[in-house]
Scaffold this active site. Structure first.
Site, PDB file in Angstrom:
ATOM      1  CG  ASP A  48     -34.864 -11.850  -0.600  1.00 21.56           C
ATOM      2  OD1 ASP A  48     -33.745 -12.289  -0.920  1.00 21.56           O
ATOM      3  OD2 ASP A  48     -35.595 -11.205  -1.384  1.00 21.56           O
ATOM      4  N   GLY A  70     -30.619  -3.991  -2.967  1.00 22.67           N
ATOM      5  CA  GLY A  70     -30.606  -4.403  -4.365  1.00 22.67           C
ATOM      6  C   GLY A  70     -29.206  -4.711  -4.833  1.00 22.67           C
ATOM      7  CG  ASN A 109     -23.956   7.840 -11.743  1.00 23.18           C
ATOM      8  OD1 ASN A 109     -23.231   7.528 -12.686  1.00 23.18           O
ATOM      9  ND2 ASN A 109     -23.766   7.333 -10.525  1.00 23.18           N
ATOM     10  CG  HIS A 110     -24.194   3.814 -13.510  1.00 21.97           C
ATOM     11  ND1 HIS A 110     -23.131   4.134 -14.334  1.00 21.97           N
ATOM     12  CD2 HIS A 110     -23.705   3.796 -12.249  1.00 21.97           C
ATOM     13  CE1 HIS A 110     -22.033   4.283 -13.596  1.00 21.97           C
ATOM     14  NE2 HIS A 110     -22.353   4.081 -12.330  1.00 21.97           N
ATOM     15  CE1 TYR A 133     -27.443  -0.534  -9.722  1.00 20.88           C
ATOM     16  CE2 TYR A 133     -25.966   0.918 -10.933  1.00 20.88           C
ATOM     17  CZ  TYR A 133     -26.672   0.619  -9.782  1.00 20.88           C
ATOM     18  OH  TYR A 133     -26.619   1.463  -8.708  1.00 20.88           O
ATOM     19  CE  LYS A 137     -30.552   0.692  -8.263  1.00 20.84           C
ATOM     20  NZ  LYS A 137     -31.048   0.642  -6.877  1.00 20.84           N
ATOM     21  CB  SER A 165     -17.053   3.964   3.474  1.00 23.22           C
ATOM     22  OG  SER A 165     -16.828   4.172   4.813  1.00 23.22           O
ATOM     23  NE  ARG A 173     -18.352   8.116 -13.857  1.00 20.56           N
ATOM     24  CZ  ARG A 173     -19.099   7.632 -12.877  1.00 20.56           C
ATOM     25  NH1 ARG A 173     -18.537   7.186 -11.760  1.00 20.56           N
ATOM     26  NH2 ARG A 173     -20.416   7.593 -13.005  1.00 20.56           N
TER      27      ARG A 173
HETATM   28  N1  LIG Z   1     -22.607   3.347  -3.332  1.00 17.34           N
HETATM   29  C1  LIG Z   1     -22.853   4.178  -4.335  1.00 17.34           C
HETATM   30  O1  LIG Z   1     -22.032   5.031  -4.683  1.00 17.34           O
HETATM   31  C2  LIG Z   1     -24.173   4.124  -5.066  1.00 17.34           C
HETATM   32  C3  LIG Z   1     -24.326   4.915  -6.221  1.00 17.34           C
HETATM   33  C4  LIG Z   1     -25.547   4.900  -6.896  1.00 17.34           C
HETATM   34  C5  LIG Z   1     -26.598   4.127  -6.413  1.00 17.34           C
HETATM   35  N2  LIG Z   1     -26.411   3.347  -5.299  1.00 17.34           N
HETATM   36  C6  LIG Z   1     -27.560   2.515  -4.862  1.00 17.34           C
HETATM   37  O2  LIG Z   1     -27.672   2.590  -3.461  1.00 17.34           O
HETATM   38  C7  LIG Z   1     -28.100   1.337  -2.949  1.00 17.34           C
HETATM   39  C8  LIG Z   1     -27.121   0.850  -1.887  1.00 17.34           C
HETATM   40  O3  LIG Z   1     -25.861   0.676  -2.505  1.00 17.34           O
HETATM   41  P1  LIG Z   1     -24.576   0.201  -1.661  1.00 17.34           P
HETATM   42  O4  LIG Z   1     -23.387   0.778  -2.342  1.00 17.34           O
HETATM   43  O5  LIG Z   1     -24.791   0.467  -0.217  1.00 17.34           O
HETATM   44  O6  LIG Z   1     -24.602  -1.368  -1.958  1.00 17.34           O
HETATM   45  P2  LIG Z   1     -24.308  -2.564  -0.928  1.00 17.34           P
HETATM   46  O7  LIG Z   1     -24.179  -3.789  -1.762  1.00 17.34           O
HETATM   47  O8  LIG Z   1     -23.213  -2.195  -0.003  1.00 17.34           O
HETATM   48  O9  LIG Z   1     -25.664  -2.634  -0.096  1.00 17.34           O
HETATM   49  C9  LIG Z   1     -26.821  -3.250  -0.601  1.00 17.34           C
HETATM   50  C10 LIG Z   1     -27.476  -4.007   0.531  1.00 17.34           C
HETATM   51  O10 LIG Z   1     -28.703  -4.584   0.020  1.00 17.34           O
HETATM   52  C11 LIG Z   1     -28.830  -5.862   0.568  1.00 17.34           C
HETATM   53  N3  LIG Z   1     -29.650  -6.676  -0.339  1.00 17.34           N
HETATM   54  C12 LIG Z   1     -29.378  -6.978  -1.638  1.00 17.34           C
HETATM   55  N4  LIG Z   1     -30.348  -7.755  -2.134  1.00 17.34           N
HETATM   56  C13 LIG Z   1     -31.244  -7.941  -1.136  1.00 17.34           C
HETATM   57  C14 LIG Z   1     -32.450  -8.671  -1.035  1.00 17.34           C
HETATM   58  N5  LIG Z   1     -32.930  -9.383  -2.085  1.00 17.34           N
HETATM   59  N6  LIG Z   1     -33.131  -8.637   0.122  1.00 17.34           N
HETATM   60  C15 LIG Z   1     -32.647  -7.952   1.192  1.00 17.34           C
HETATM   61  N7  LIG Z   1     -31.491  -7.264   1.172  1.00 17.34           N
HETATM   62  C16 LIG Z   1     -30.799  -7.259   0.016  1.00 17.34           C
HETATM   63  C17 LIG Z   1     -27.401  -6.414   0.675  1.00 17.34           C
HETATM   64  O11 LIG Z   1     -27.322  -7.464   1.647  1.00 17.34           O
HETATM   65  C18 LIG Z   1     -26.624  -5.168   1.060  1.00 17.34           C
HETATM   66  O12 LIG Z   1     -26.469  -5.053   2.468  1.00 17.34           O
HETATM   67  C19 LIG Z   1     -28.220   0.394  -4.133  1.00 17.34           C
HETATM   68  O13 LIG Z   1     -29.577   0.337  -4.533  1.00 17.34           O
HETATM   69  C20 LIG Z   1     -27.374   1.050  -5.202  1.00 17.34           C
HETATM   70  O14 LIG Z   1     -27.830   0.729  -6.497  1.00 17.34           O
HETATM   71  C21 LIG Z   1     -25.228   3.321  -4.623  1.00 17.34           C
END
Ligand SMILES: NC(=O)c1ccc[n+]([C@@H]2O[C@H](COP(=O)([O-])OP(=O)(O)OC[C@H]3O[C@@H](n4cnc5c(N)ncnc54)[C@H](O)[C@@H]3O)[C@@H](O)[C@H]2O)c1
Length: 260
Positions: A48, A70, A109-110, A133, A137, A165, A173
């Protein structure tokens, strides 16, 4: 070859980034979930992000941290607080204690979701978060500004638009917010390598309809190449048009959630 710690490596963005950065860096892949198919030049750490001794141990010898772990969307306050406030603080503080040179932060972006779509904004605009959220950030961005100025932990905060993916927009959007896998790899590479103190950079491709034009992208050397307009024919109308709030603001449905 530099060594990079990627938190949240088992997630969507983490897996995309892993594929993009493979061969350019040695990767330490940290997540509370198992990381699959660990290959050459990669090492997995399952813990964690609030487990400070384990995080400090994972940071041993790393040149940069890319902090993705996160809560990646809106949730109840306790979930947001634990992952994105407390968790983020613990990872940043660990990086300072270890003496990591560069911290790359997955913001969103949020943070600026309540700017209208009619307005083009840059990296200097005031935060207008659209959710708890987004607020969390904005906290991360402010925390890193403080750590850069006070402790010299140089930082690049990426206000990521939409990473998907498979690698394509899925709604109207996204024609504005999409960040392709290739551009994500280029962006994070620049964020790791650039000679900067603190920057906020929009994580977006070269989309014709983008709402964000930041001078900071050039300062870190980020030049996106992909354009979501390739898919414009698939999304002729805004699917959010019946929601006057979601269709007016950049954050989309994040702006209309919880209003009742
Ligand atoms: N996917 C997008 O389009 C997008 C857009 C804006 C921002 N983000 C940011 O990018 C980051 C990754 O997003 P994502 O879409 O891959 O999300 P995701 O949920 O697929 O990946 C997040 C990963 O963090 C891990 N995690 C969460 N809490 C944890 C903890 N306490 N300790 C250890 N591991 C932990 C989860 O197990 C997961 O594998 C995030 O911070 C998200 O806010 C993503």
């Amino acid at each position: 070859m530099k060594s990079i710690l990627v938190t949240g490596a088992a997630g969507l963005v983490g897996n995309v980034l892993r594929a993009q950065l493979r061969g350019q860096y040695r990767l330490v892949l940290l997540d509370r979930e198992p990381v699959s198919d660990v290959g050459e030049g990669e090492r997995a750490v399952q813990c964690d992000i609030r487990d400070t001794p384990a995080v400090i141990s994972a940071m041993d010898g790393v040149d940069a941290v890319v902090h993705l772990a996160g809560q990646p969307t809106e949730a109840d306050w306790e979930t947001i607080r634990d992952a994105n406030i407390e968790g983020c603080y613990q990872v940043v503080e660990a990086a300072r204690r270890v003496g990591v040179r560069r911290f790359v932060f997955a913001s969103t972006n949020h943070v600026i979701g309540y700017y209208p779509r009619s307005q083009t904004i840059d990296e200097t605009c005031m935060p207008r978060p659209d959710t708890r959220y987004g607020v969390s950030k904005a906290f991360g961005e402010a925390l890193l500004r403080y750590y850069a100025d006070k402790f010299g932990l140089t930082a690049v905060c990426l206000r990521i638009g939409t990473v998907r993916s498979p690698d394509a927009p899925a709604e109207y959007r996204h024609l504005s917010t999409w960040l392709s896998h290739g551009d994500l790899g280029r962006l994070v590479h620049c964020a790791i390598e650039a000679d900067v103190h603190y920057e906020i950079v929009y994580g977006v491709s070269r989309n014709t309809r983008r709402w964000w034009e930041d001078a900071s992208a050039a300062r870190i050397g980020y030049a996106p190449v992909d354009d979501a307009e390739t898919w414009a024919g698939e999304f002729p109308d805004d699917d959010l048009r019946d929601d006057p709030v979601a269709s007016r603001f950049q954050g989309g449905v994040f702006c209309s959630w919880d209003r009742d």
